[in-house]
Design a protein around this motif. Structure first.
Motif: not given
Ligand SMILES: Nc1nc2c(ncn2[C@@H]2O[C@H](COP(=O)(O)OP(=O)(O)OP(=O)(O)O)[C@@H](O)[C@H]2O)c(=O)[nH]1
Ligand SMILES: [Mg+2]
Length: 200
Positions: A6-14, A119-121, A149-154, A176-183
């Motif tokens: 799981i990667i992403g910016r700080p505070n993105s919800g990883k 990839h969490v944004v 294999s890469y997926v972008l988690l909104g 990107a393959r995008i999936m909206p989520i709420s962690a």
């Protein structure tokens, strides 16, 4: 064993995603292995709730080393073990704190060997004015496009400020393959689970 990172910016919800996803897969207690850039390792046992209390925060860079969990899920008739690794958030600036600089380097160093990149944004920040130029998310996306294999988690799709931003995310990262989520509320996890199942 296959590893999902799981990667992403700080505070993105990883971290919240990692822990609630472990819970979604039926895990009640987890052993988290912490591995620093210098190779120091420690393992701690948590309930999911304890881990969320200790490891998640709205303060930037709560996570500054690799945090791995061994999980399993049913794939067809088999139960497959895999490793889910949470990482130090990466930002564009050279951070003043050496520990965090090393944590970011560790995240980047891990990218070459992973089986699935998640990839969490923070979708609430991807508004109309979002410029992907020279953003770390764009670097991750470009790398993701050459990975198998890469997926972008909104993430944070539960926030009203995020709901309208999904089209902006798709425009900024068109391939990107995008999936909206709420962690936070474990929403969108069925799709993520299916994606993980295909890659472990
Ligand atoms: N509303 C909402 N808040 C979220 C969601 N995911 C994470 N958060 C909040 O965002 C903050 C950061 O979450 P973390 O999981 O610690 O973020 P992180 O990406 O691991 O951050 P670093 O470890 O600092 O890189 C916390 O206050 C979470 O409660 C979400 O889906 N919805
Ligand atoms: Mg974290």
């Amino acid at each position: 064993m296959r590893e999902c990172v799981i990667i992403g910016r700080p505070n993105s919800g990883k971290t919240l995603f990692a822990l609630n996803f472990a819970g979604y897969l039926g895990t009640k207690n987890i052993d988290v292995t912490f591995r620093t850039y210098d190779g120091l390792m420690a393992c701690r046992h948590f309930s999911i709730e304890e881990a969320k209390r200790e490891l998640c925060s709205s303060t930037l860079h709560k996570t500054c080393s690799l945090q791995s969990m061994l999980l399993n899920m049913k794939v067809g008739k088999a139960t497959v073990n895999f490793k889910l690794t949470d990482t130090c958030g990466v930002s564009e600036q050279i951070h003043a704190d050496e520990r965090i600089r090393k944590g970011m380097a560790q995240t980047i160093g891990l990218l070459r060997s992973v089986d699935l990149l998640l990839h969490v944004v923070d979708l609430s920040l991807i508004n109309k004015g979002f410029s992907k130029q020279s953003s770390i998310d764009n670097e991750f996306y470009n790398y993701g496009m050459i990975c198998k294999s890469y997926v972008l988690l909104g993430n944070k799709y539960d926030l009203s400020s995020a709901k309208n931003n999904l089209p902006h995310l798709a425009t900024a990262f068109p391939k990107a393959r995008i999936m909206p989520i709420s962690a936070l509320y474990s929403q969108g996890f069925r799709e993520v689970r299916a994606c993980v199942a295909r890659n472990i």
